[in-house]
Design a protein around this motif. Structure first.
Motif, short mmCIF file in Angstrom:
data_model
loop_
_atom_site.label_atom_id
_atom_site.label_comp_id
_atom_site.label_asym_id
_atom_site.label_seq_id
_atom_site.Cartn_x
_atom_site.Cartn_y
_atom_site.Cartn_z
N GLU A 250 26.31 0.52 50.11
CA GLU A 250 25.13 0.82 50.91
C GLU A 250 25.16 0.02 52.21
OE1 GLU A 250 23.16 2.71 51.91
OE2 GLU A 250 21.12 2.50 51.15
N SER A 252 22.73 0.02 56.07
CA SER A 252 21.80 0.66 56.99
C SER A 252 22.15 0.21 58.39
CB SER A 252 20.35 0.30 56.65
OG SER A 252 20.10 -1.08 56.84
N HIS A 374 15.13 -3.06 57.84
CA HIS A 374 16.56 -3.08 58.15
C HIS A 374 16.98 -4.43 58.75
CE1 HIS A 374 20.29 -2.13 60.29
NE2 HIS A 374 19.68 -2.40 61.42
N HIS A 380 22.18 -5.40 53.01
CA HIS A 380 22.65 -4.13 53.54
C HIS A 380 22.33 -3.91 55.02
CE1 HIS A 380 23.30 -3.27 49.37
NE2 HIS A 380 22.02 -3.19 49.08
N SER A 445 20.56 6.06 55.73
CA SER A 445 21.54 5.00 55.55
C SER A 445 22.82 5.63 55.00
CB SER A 445 21.02 3.93 54.60
OG SER A 445 20.85 4.47 53.29
N TYR A 574 23.31 8.89 62.00
CA TYR A 574 22.54 8.84 60.75
C TYR A 574 21.08 9.27 60.96
CZ TYR A 574 26.41 6.23 58.66
OH TYR A 574 27.65 5.85 58.17
#
Length: 774
Positions: A250, A252, A374, A380, A445, A574
């Protein structure tokens, strides 16, 4: 090509490599690959899609069975209507689309003539296709298949095959499968390095040194660990058979909407505007857990015409004067974190300006919340350990604590000056931040989507192809999965990662695989000394890190170099902003390409004094030279004949190229080990013997299978991804290149500048409507 075929039985298909086909290729497709010259092929408005027309439904059924082997895939419910004057399929031009099912455009902003597509080619005439790189991707198929599990209690053995395959591996370029890594000058670990290594000279402190595993007997043959070979096989089969990608981490990501200012006004839709926080316009919103932060619901906007233009020396505001309004520069909101420049703490307007009140839409509020999440996500998010300044310049914990404290108590106070992105057509705020170069989180993400069908416990939805299939999560009365995808069915599962979490319960949360691979042992042969077996110590160039943030390569790019339907940006990301663009699909599994220059030069080498001292590059010891051979064995139990054929094909694409319809002039190979993007690790594996278990008699025995190529040809089942998979294995691949670079301000070429320049141009271009002049 006929204007309107009268053949009423039709199917719409696309090319798996995302590339159009010219007339010659179509004729070959009909006659040679499909073996049905009586078909009609009619082009569509999408260059790599076309309609196959036949006079009988049985012909269409025959076509479906042959699509995968021909490098095509059917589009379920695809439009097969044909215009009265259907255009021929265009020859390849300005196309650089990666494989996988098509990306859908989403022109969500505006409507009417201003969205006309006629000017797209002209507007993008100065934009070049994306350059080559050392890798490509094999996309996931549209449908991921599954089948009932095979258990180890003997109940599944009838009609299945057990035995072993004996392989021989030959190196085509230097090979180093790293086993031990040490740092020069470090006393830690089991392998202390001397200050000087023969052939390399004195080592700089902390220089990274890598060597292979060698056996302790005889001539100390090199050993390639079995788990390395098994990992190669699993990766190859995952792409070849179209299985979910199990271990995608994962991540982001975010971008700076104001990275490059959109100077030209013509066609500009999104603009940056200075804003002020009014009284009673902020709410406390839940961020996560027990944390709440301040989120504005209304802002007082200043005119978009305010200037801060150093070139023209036009300034309508200034920074850090005594009488200025509160302004919180940098990610630390007025406190310097990892910024290379000083951060501003106040802003003074130098002329009177009329303001207007604008509501902050719910989507923009949610986008701001997502951005803060984020920024403070140390596992992540932006300031995770993959950030180049963490922990060398500043610790992640320090950054997280400051940003969280600022979001809770510092920013968006009445009277603060902030920035927004303003939609001039729809008259609304799109994004916002407490300083001009604020970051804005993408809507999706790597593993999560803002919209989807199956939810995640973290929020949002699962991304296609990264999680267990519905059939894998379904359980029988004993808790066993009802079905498994192709790779998990062969190699089992452990449930210790997101890719396999939730499969089975109790005794069925793990399953052992049915294929095991032993270590490969070097055939020393008549090599008289190490110089004949190994390269001298080699200072390798610095390797780049795999970065899915590079959307230009890690996501499918169906438009580039053309603009997207809604704006003038060519890249799919994204998701720049909710409701303003269609988030992209992952490009698929990554494969490094065999480089032509690796046979005539040494593109991996950098003996410069700077690189010798570079802690981020590696000194390679005892890398095997080309034409060195290794042998290993793979043992299997209770495989279907098709599974066994797939195993052979996956490791030996060159040996079984005729089965797959491969016609690459230089043949095919695989990539293994360290420094693959620099040209190392190209190998060719050949199955020397297939031995099947014969337990019909009193004494079980392994019986050799004669005619291996014929056996594979008989038992191989074509897949929808095989053409794309085979293509990335082409030896001396025509698309293989070095990492793309661009010149920075000092005239030095580097990889970082290429990506940041591309991303900056995207940030600017997305602010113009499609059809406007920039």
């Amino acid at each position: 090509m006929p204007g309107k075929p009268d053949k009423t039985h039709r199917i719409r298909v696309r090319t798996l490599d995302g590339k159009p086909r010219d007339q010659g290729a179509l004729n070959k497709l009909k006659s040679n690959q499909l073996g049905m010259p009586h078909l009609d092929l009619v082009g569509t408005t999408i260059a790599h899609e076309f309609v196959i027309c036949a006079t009988k439904e049985t012909h269409i059924a025959q076509v479906r069975d042959k699509l995968g082997a021909a490098g095509l895939e059917a589009l379920p419910d695809g439009d097969t209507a044909i215009a009265a004057s259907a255009a021929p399929i265009p020859a390849p031009a300005l196309q650089n689309r990666q494989g996988g099912f098509p990306q859908r455009g989403n022109p969500l902003r505006g409507s009417g003539p201003s969205r006309a597509q006629g000017t797209r080619a002209a507007a993008s005439s100065g934009r070049q296709p994306l350059p080559g790189k050392p890798y490509r991707f094999v996309a996931l198929p549209r449908e991921l298949a599954s089948a009932p599990p095979i258990w180890h209690d003997g109940t599944s053995s009838a009609g299945r095959l057990s035995g072993e395959i004996r392989f021989e591996l030959e190196t085509l370029t230097p090979l180093l499968v790293g086993w031990e890594r040490g740092l020069a000058g470090s006393a830690d670990g089991d392998w202390p390095l001397p200050p000087t290594i023969g052939g390399a000279g004195p080592l700089a402190a902390n220089k990274s040194v890598l060597c292979p595993l060698r056996a302790p007997w005889g001539e100390r043959p090199v050993v390639i660990p079995g788990d390395t070979l098994k990992g190669l096989l699993r990766h190859e089969l995952g792409a070849l058979l179209g299985a979910p990608m199990e271990r995608v981490a994962e991540r982001s990501y975010s971008y700076r909407p104001n990275a490059v200012y959109p100077i030209e006004p013509a066609g500009r839709v999104l603009v940056p505007r200075l804003a002020r926080v009014p009284e009673d316009s902020v709410e406390e919103r839940l961020l996560s857990g027990e944390h709440h932060i301040r989120v504005p619901t209304r802002l007082e906007l200043f005119p978009a015409e305010l200037q801060y233009n150093k070139k023209a020396r036009k300034f309508d505001y200034s920074f850090d004067e005594g009488s200025g309004a509160p302004y919180h520069g940098g990610q630390g909101a007025g406190q310097r974190l990892n910024s290379k420049l000083r951060v501003h703490k106040s802003l003074t307007l130098l002329r009177k300006a009329q303001t207007e009140i604008a509501a902050v839409p719910p989507m923009a509020q949610e986008g701001y919340l997502q951005t803060v999440r984020h920024l403070i996500d140390l596992e992540h998010g932006h300031f995770s350990t993959r950030h180049p300044d963490i922990p060398g310049t500043i610790t992640g914990e320090t950054v997280r604590d400051r940003i969280l404290a600022a979001a809770q108590t510092v920013v968006f106070q009445p009277g603060d000056l902030v920035w927004v992105e303003w939609d001039t057509e729809n008259q609304c705020i799109v994004s916002l931040g407490w300083h001009y170069y604020y970051r804005w989180a993408y809507t999706d993400s790597v593993r999560g989507r803002r919209q989807g069908t199956r939810g995640r416990k973290e929020g949002g939805y699962e991304r296609y192809g990264l999680f267990p299939l519905d059939d894998e999560l379904a359980q029988d009365t004993e808790g066993a999965p009802r079905a498994l995808s192709a790779v998990r069915r062969l190699f089992g599962y452990t449930g210790d990662n997101e890719g396999s979490a939730g499969i089975g319960k109790d005794d069925h949360t793990q399953l052992m695989g049915r294929i095991s691979v032993n270590a490969a042992l070097e055939i020393v042969g008549d090599a008289k000394n190490d110089e004949q077996r190994f390269l001298p110590p080699t200072f390798l160039r610095e390797l780049g890190m795999p970065r899915p943030s590079a959307v230009e390569f890690y996501l499918k790019q169906p438009y580039q170099p053309q603009p997207r339907p809604a704006d003038m940006a060519a890249l799919v990301t994204y998701g720049d902003a909710a409701g303003y663009d269609e988030p992209g699909e992952l490009a698929g599994r990554k494969f490094y390409l065999d480089r032509r220059d690796a046979y005539a030069a040494e593109p991996w080498k950098d003996d410069s004094p700077e690189n010798r001292c570079n802690e981020r590059s590696t000194l390679a010891l005892e890398a095997s030279r080309p034409q060195r051979k290794f042998r290993f064995t793979a043992r299997f139990r209770d495989l279907d004949a098709a599974e066994l054929a797939a195993t052979l094909v996956a490791l030996c694409p060159h040996q079984f190229r005729e089965v797959l319809g491969g016609a690459h002039a230089d043949g095919y190979c695989s990539k293994l080990g360290y420094a693959r993007p620099l040209g190392w690790g190209s190998v060719r594996i050949e199955a020397k013997a297939l031995l099947l278990l014969d337990d019909a008699g009193a004494t079980p025995r392994l019986k050799p299978e004669a005619g291996l190529e014929q056996w594979v040809g008989k038992n191989w089942h074509a897949t929808s991804t095989q053409a794309e998979w085979l293509d990335v294995h082409g030896r001396q691949h025509p698309d293989a290149a070095d990492y793309p670079k661009a010149k920075d301000r000092d005239g030095n070429e580097n990889i970082y500048t290429f990506h940041t320049t591309l991303r900056g141009e995207h940030s600017r271009s997305r602010r113009y409507r499609n059809g406007g002049d920039q």
